[in-house]
Scaffold this motif. Structure first.
Motif, PDB file in Angstrom:
ATOM      1  N   TYR A   1       0.829  -1.196   0.000  1.00 17.39           N
ATOM      2  CA  TYR A   1       0.000   0.000   0.000  1.00 17.39           C
ATOM      3  C   TYR A   1       0.871   1.258   0.000  1.00 17.39           C
ATOM      4  CZ  TYR A   1      -3.860   3.154   0.928  1.00 17.39           C
ATOM      5  OH  TYR A   1      -4.789   4.161   0.826  1.00 17.39           O
ATOM      6  N   HIS A   2       1.945   1.221   0.764  1.00 22.25           N
ATOM      7  CA  HIS A   2       2.823   2.389   0.818  1.00 22.25           C
ATOM      8  C   HIS A   2       3.507   2.627  -0.522  1.00 22.25           C
ATOM      9  CE1 HIS A   2       6.489   4.734   2.028  1.00 22.25           C
ATOM     10  NE2 HIS A   2       5.538   5.414   2.642  1.00 22.25           N
ATOM     11  N   GLN A   3       3.823   1.544  -1.212  1.00 22.69           N
ATOM     12  CA  GLN A   3       4.434   1.674  -2.538  1.00 22.69           C
ATOM     13  C   GLN A   3       3.502   2.428  -3.490  1.00 22.69           C
ATOM     14  OE1 GLN A   3       5.515  -2.100  -4.305  1.00 22.69           O
ATOM     15  NE2 GLN A   3       5.651  -1.236  -6.350  1.00 22.69           N
ATOM     16  N   GLU A   4       2.205   2.140  -3.382  1.00 28.10           N
ATOM     17  CA  GLU A   4       1.236   2.779  -4.266  1.00 28.10           C
ATOM     18  C   GLU A   4       0.766   4.138  -3.732  1.00 28.10           C
ATOM     19  OE1 GLU A   4      -1.921   0.031  -4.933  1.00 28.10           O
ATOM     20  OE2 GLU A   4      -0.592  -1.589  -5.613  1.00 28.10           O
ATOM     21  N   ASN A   5       0.956   4.368  -2.439  1.00 26.62           N
ATOM     22  CA  ASN A   5       0.529   5.625  -1.806  1.00 26.62           C
ATOM     23  C   ASN A   5       1.667   6.136  -0.923  1.00 26.62           C
ATOM     24  OD1 ASN A   5      -2.677   5.570  -2.330  1.00 26.62           O
ATOM     25  ND2 ASN A   5      -1.973   3.507  -1.850  1.00 26.62           N
TER      26      ASN A   5
ATOM     27  N   ALA B   1      -9.123   1.643   3.899  1.00 22.59           N
ATOM     28  CA  ALA B   1     -10.085   0.571   4.193  1.00 22.59           C
ATOM     29  C   ALA B   1     -10.683   0.020   2.904  1.00 22.59           C
ATOM     30  CB  ALA B   1     -11.189   1.101   5.108  1.00 22.59           C
ATOM     31  N   ALA B   2     -11.015   0.902   1.969  1.00 22.35           N
ATOM     32  CA  ALA B   2     -11.594   0.464   0.696  1.00 22.35           C
ATOM     33  C   ALA B   2     -10.605  -0.371  -0.094  1.00 22.35           C
ATOM     34  CB  ALA B   2     -12.030   1.682  -0.118  1.00 22.35           C
ATOM     35  N   TRP B   3      -9.341   0.050  -0.115  1.00 27.04           N
ATOM     36  CA  TRP B   3      -8.326  -0.720  -0.846  1.00 27.04           C
ATOM     37  C   TRP B   3      -8.153  -2.100  -0.224  1.00 27.04           C
ATOM     38  CZ3 TRP B   3      -3.647  -2.818   0.829  1.00 27.04           C
ATOM     39  CH2 TRP B   3      -2.813  -3.322  -0.178  1.00 27.04           C
ATOM     40  N   LEU B   4      -8.079  -2.146   1.086  1.00 27.72           N
ATOM     41  CA  LEU B   4      -7.811  -3.409   1.769  1.00 27.72           C
ATOM     42  C   LEU B   4      -8.947  -4.409   1.604  1.00 27.72           C
ATOM     43  CD1 LEU B   4      -5.794  -4.870   3.634  1.00 27.72           C
ATOM     44  CD2 LEU B   4      -7.036  -3.913   5.575  1.00 27.72           C
ATOM     45  N   GLY B   5     -10.187  -3.922   1.696  1.00 24.87           N
ATOM     46  CA  GLY B   5     -11.308  -4.858   1.692  1.00 24.87           C
ATOM     47  C   GLY B   5     -11.989  -5.069   0.369  1.00 24.87           C
ATOM     48  N   ALA B   6     -12.010  -4.038  -0.498  1.00 24.40           N
ATOM     49  CA  ALA B   6     -12.855  -4.113  -1.689  1.00 24.40           C
ATOM     50  C   ALA B   6     -12.093  -4.085  -3.006  1.00 24.40           C
ATOM     51  CB  ALA B   6     -13.870  -2.971  -1.677  1.00 24.40           C
ATOM     52  N   SER B   7     -10.832  -3.633  -2.999  1.00 24.96           N
ATOM     53  CA  SER B   7     -10.093  -3.618  -4.261  1.00 24.96           C
ATOM     54  C   SER B   7      -9.646  -5.028  -4.631  1.00 24.96           C
ATOM     55  CB  SER B   7      -8.860  -2.714  -4.151  1.00 24.96           C
ATOM     56  OG  SER B   7      -7.838  -3.337  -3.398  1.00 24.96           O
ATOM     57  N   ASP B   8      -9.411  -5.254  -5.907  1.00 27.47           N
ATOM     58  CA  ASP B   8      -8.947  -6.568  -6.341  1.00 27.47           C
ATOM     59  C   ASP B   8      -7.639  -6.929  -5.650  1.00 27.47           C
ATOM     60  OD1 ASP B   8     -11.124  -6.581  -7.972  1.00 27.47           O
ATOM     61  OD2 ASP B   8     -10.031  -6.577  -9.868  1.00 27.47           O
ATOM     62  N   GLU B   9      -6.729  -5.995  -5.604  1.00 28.02           N
ATOM     63  CA  GLU B   9      -5.407  -6.262  -5.049  1.00 28.02           C
ATOM     64  C   GLU B   9      -5.460  -6.536  -3.552  1.00 28.02           C
ATOM     65  OE1 GLU B   9      -1.125  -4.363  -5.955  1.00 28.02           O
ATOM     66  OE2 GLU B   9      -2.582  -2.946  -5.131  1.00 28.02           O
ATOM     67  N   GLY B  10      -6.091  -5.620  -2.814  1.00 25.29           N
ATOM     68  CA  GLY B  10      -6.149  -5.786  -1.372  1.00 25.29           C
ATOM     69  C   GLY B  10      -6.902  -7.026  -0.956  1.00 25.29           C
TER      70      GLY B  10
ATOM     71  N   PRO C   1     -11.599 -13.681   2.669  1.00 29.81           N
ATOM     72  CA  PRO C   1     -11.843 -12.291   2.282  1.00 29.81           C
ATOM     73  C   PRO C   1     -13.278 -12.034   1.870  1.00 29.81           C
ATOM     74  CG  PRO C   1     -10.644 -13.442   0.554  1.00 29.81           C
ATOM     75  CD  PRO C   1     -10.711 -14.378   1.726  1.00 29.81           C
ATOM     76  N   GLY C   2     -13.772 -10.841   2.211  1.00 31.44           N
ATOM     77  CA  GLY C   2     -15.119 -10.468   1.819  1.00 31.44           C
ATOM     78  C   GLY C   2     -15.199  -9.940   0.402  1.00 31.44           C
ATOM     79  N   GLY C   3     -14.082  -9.461  -0.130  1.00 36.35           N
ATOM     80  CA  GLY C   3     -14.063  -8.906  -1.468  1.00 36.35           C
ATOM     81  C   GLY C   3     -14.202  -9.958  -2.548  1.00 36.35           C
ATOM     82  N   ASN C   4     -14.826  -9.588  -3.664  1.00 40.42           N
ATOM     83  CA  ASN C   4     -15.072 -10.544  -4.746  1.00 40.42           C
ATOM     84  C   ASN C   4     -13.799 -11.118  -5.334  1.00 40.42           C
ATOM     85  OD1 ASN C   4     -17.803 -10.121  -4.449  1.00 40.42           O
ATOM     86  ND2 ASN C   4     -17.946  -8.607  -6.087  1.00 40.42           N
ATOM     87  N   ALA C   5     -12.771 -10.281  -5.500  1.00 43.86           N
ATOM     88  CA  ALA C   5     -11.525 -10.775  -6.079  1.00 43.86           C
ATOM     89  C   ALA C   5     -10.869 -11.812  -5.178  1.00 43.86           C
ATOM     90  CB  ALA C   5     -10.569  -9.610  -6.337  1.00 43.86           C
ATOM     91  N   GLY C   6     -10.897 -11.547  -3.880  1.00 47.52           N
ATOM     92  CA  GLY C   6     -10.352 -12.515  -2.935  1.00 47.52           C
ATOM     93  C   GLY C   6     -11.135 -13.812  -2.941  1.00 47.52           C
ATOM     94  N   ARG C   7     -12.464 -13.687  -2.981  1.00 50.62           N
ATOM     95  CA  ARG C   7     -13.304 -14.890  -3.051  1.00 50.62           C
ATOM     96  C   ARG C   7     -13.003 -15.691  -4.314  1.00 50.62           C
ATOM     97  NH1 ARG C   7     -19.270 -13.270  -2.994  1.00 50.62           N
ATOM     98  NH2 ARG C   7     -19.426 -15.417  -3.755  1.00 50.62           N
TER      99      ARG C   7
END
Length: 449
Positions: A72-76, A339-348, A359-365
């Motif tokens: 995350y720090h690399q991207e932000n 929070a959005a990156w960690l839980g809902a983004s494809d990467e996070g 994971p609750g996110g679709n990409a993680g699932r």
């Protein structure tokens, strides 16, 4: 299904209906600033910020957690994440309320879903609907519903607990026992196990697991807490709920389940010896069992949770947590983005698999479908297909009230005593109902029948 906004305490003095509605709207707006930037947002946008994050999944020093933060720090590069572990949900919620009162809160806080309504009605967390709008498609609606009230989002789901039955396949096969698809079949399987091995039980009965019994009632058609306009309704003693109490009372009285808390030395020993043959919990159960009984790996499998109504596969989630932004965060915009990156983004969402959580996110699932099964059942190649189908069927929301702690205090010890003394479980549920209603009314909430 999106639960309505949890009702707030009524004013002690009498208000007319119109005045009460205005007061509720005003108090909601006061703790909801998603539509307008906070003063800290503009100030922090021009330079680096440090986000104070209270969490237990992301532990400082753990290689997997550090890798996620580094990514995350690399991207932000202007955002530094500082992790703090302050305890489980009860401790964290209490500390957050104290921090909110003192005006010195963290920027992001992890809480289990059962604690979210209490934080919303207290005004301690922020409405982040606008902040997460761009990632809404990254999480299915039935999972967003865990943190959404009246179409306002108060947290980003991190991990989830699709309910399932994890069982000793080798011993079920040995004893010729069919994996139960209904709770009636579960009771029959419990009888067969006791006949085949007088020292074995289908499961333990852990009276202090409030969330499990609330989920059981929800699956059967009850809601322990629900909202009715500007009032709360409490259904702990509703008939569908009491029928689940009768079911477990019957199993306990017939000595078909072992009255034993989870994860005690005795429970761990019985699991290792093959004397406790299943655990109706969630998809996180295999990792917990593996942590205490690694030598039993390869002997377990997971199946869908038994049903109260044959043919109805819908179940609620059990456990899981979300990341919320405290209302007094000094960097609320950046906190919501993390929070959005960690839980809902494809990467996070995909990276959360490294934390051994669901994971609750679709990409993680989606990533789980090609992921190795849990270490407890390396031979069950369809484990994640089974649990993903459970998630699709997980359409029953559990609504938690603002005084879950009161229910926990009234329920756990009393139910354990009833189990040991072989007395009425219904009486425990009814007493818990009375305690919860009395506390809500004492705290200034309106309660309807």
């Amino acid at each position: 299904m999106t639960p309505p906004t949890p009702p707030r305490r009524r004013h002690r003095r009498k208000l007319g209906a119109a005045a009460l509605a205005l007061a509720l709207a005003a108090s909601l707006a006061a703790c909801s600033s998603a539509d307008a930037p906070s003063p800290s947002t503009a100030a922090s946008a021009s330079g680096p910020v440090t986000l104070q994050v209270w969490t237990w999944n992301l532990k400082g020093g753990d290689p997997e957690a550090e890798a996620i933060i580094a990514k995350y720090h690399q991207e932000n590069p202007n955002v530094t994440i500082k992790l703090s572990e302050v305890g489980g949900t009860s401790d964290t919620a209490s500390k957050l309320l104290a921090a909110d009162k003192a005006g010195d809160t963290p920027d992001v806080v992890q809480l289990e879903y059962r604690a979210v309504p209490a934080m919303v009605v207290s005004g301690a967390v922020k409405d982040i609907t606008a902040d997460v709008a761009s990632v809404k498609s990254g999480i299915d609606p039935n999972i967003w519903a865990l943190t959404t009230f009246n179409n306002q989002v108060y947290g980003v789901p991190q991990d989830i607990g699709p309910m399932a039955l994890t069982y000793r396949k080798d011993l079920f096969d040995k004893y010729g026992i069919k994996v139960p698809s209904t709770w009636a079949e579960y009771a029959k399987a419990a009888e067969q196990i006791r006949k085949k091995d007088p020292d074995a039980y289908i499961a333990s009965f852990a009276a202090n697991q409030l969330e499990f019994f609330a989920a059981q009632a929800t699956q059967a058609g009850a809601q322990w807490w629900s909202t009715d306009g500007n009032a709360w309704k409490v259904g702990i003693d509703s008939e569908p709920s009491l029928k689940t109490a009768d079911f477990w009372e019957d199993l306990v009285k017939r000595d078909l389940v072992k009255v034993e808390p989870l994860l005690t030395p005795e429970w761990n020993a019985q699991v290792n010896k093959g004397k406790i043959l299943s655990w109706a919990a969630a998809a996180w159960a295999p990792s917990v069992i593996y942590s205490v009984a690694p030598d039993t790996a390869g002997k377990w499998e997971t199946a869908p949770l038994p049903q109260w109504t044959p043919g109805n596969p819908a179940v609620p989630f059990l456990g899981g947590s979300a990341y919320l932004v405290p209302a007094k965060s000094k960097h609320a915009k950046e906190a919501a983005a993390f929070a959005a990156w960690l839980g809902a983004s494809d990467e996070g969402s995909k990276l959360q698999l490294t934390l051994d959580i669901y994971p609750g996110g679709n990409a993680g699932r989606q990533a789980t479908l090609t992921h190795e099964p849990p270490k407890l059942m390396p031979q069950q190649k369809d484990f994640y297909q089974v649990t993903d189908q459970v998630i699709k069927n997980t359409t029953i929301p559990v609504t938690w009230g603002p005084n879950v702690n009161i229910a926990q205090s009234a329920f756990g010890d009393a139910l354990n005593k009833a189990a040991l003394d072989k007395t009425s479980f219904r009486a425990v549920y009814q007493a818990t109902q009375q305690a919860v209603v009395a506390d809500l009314q004492k705290s200034g909430y309106t309660v309807t029948k």
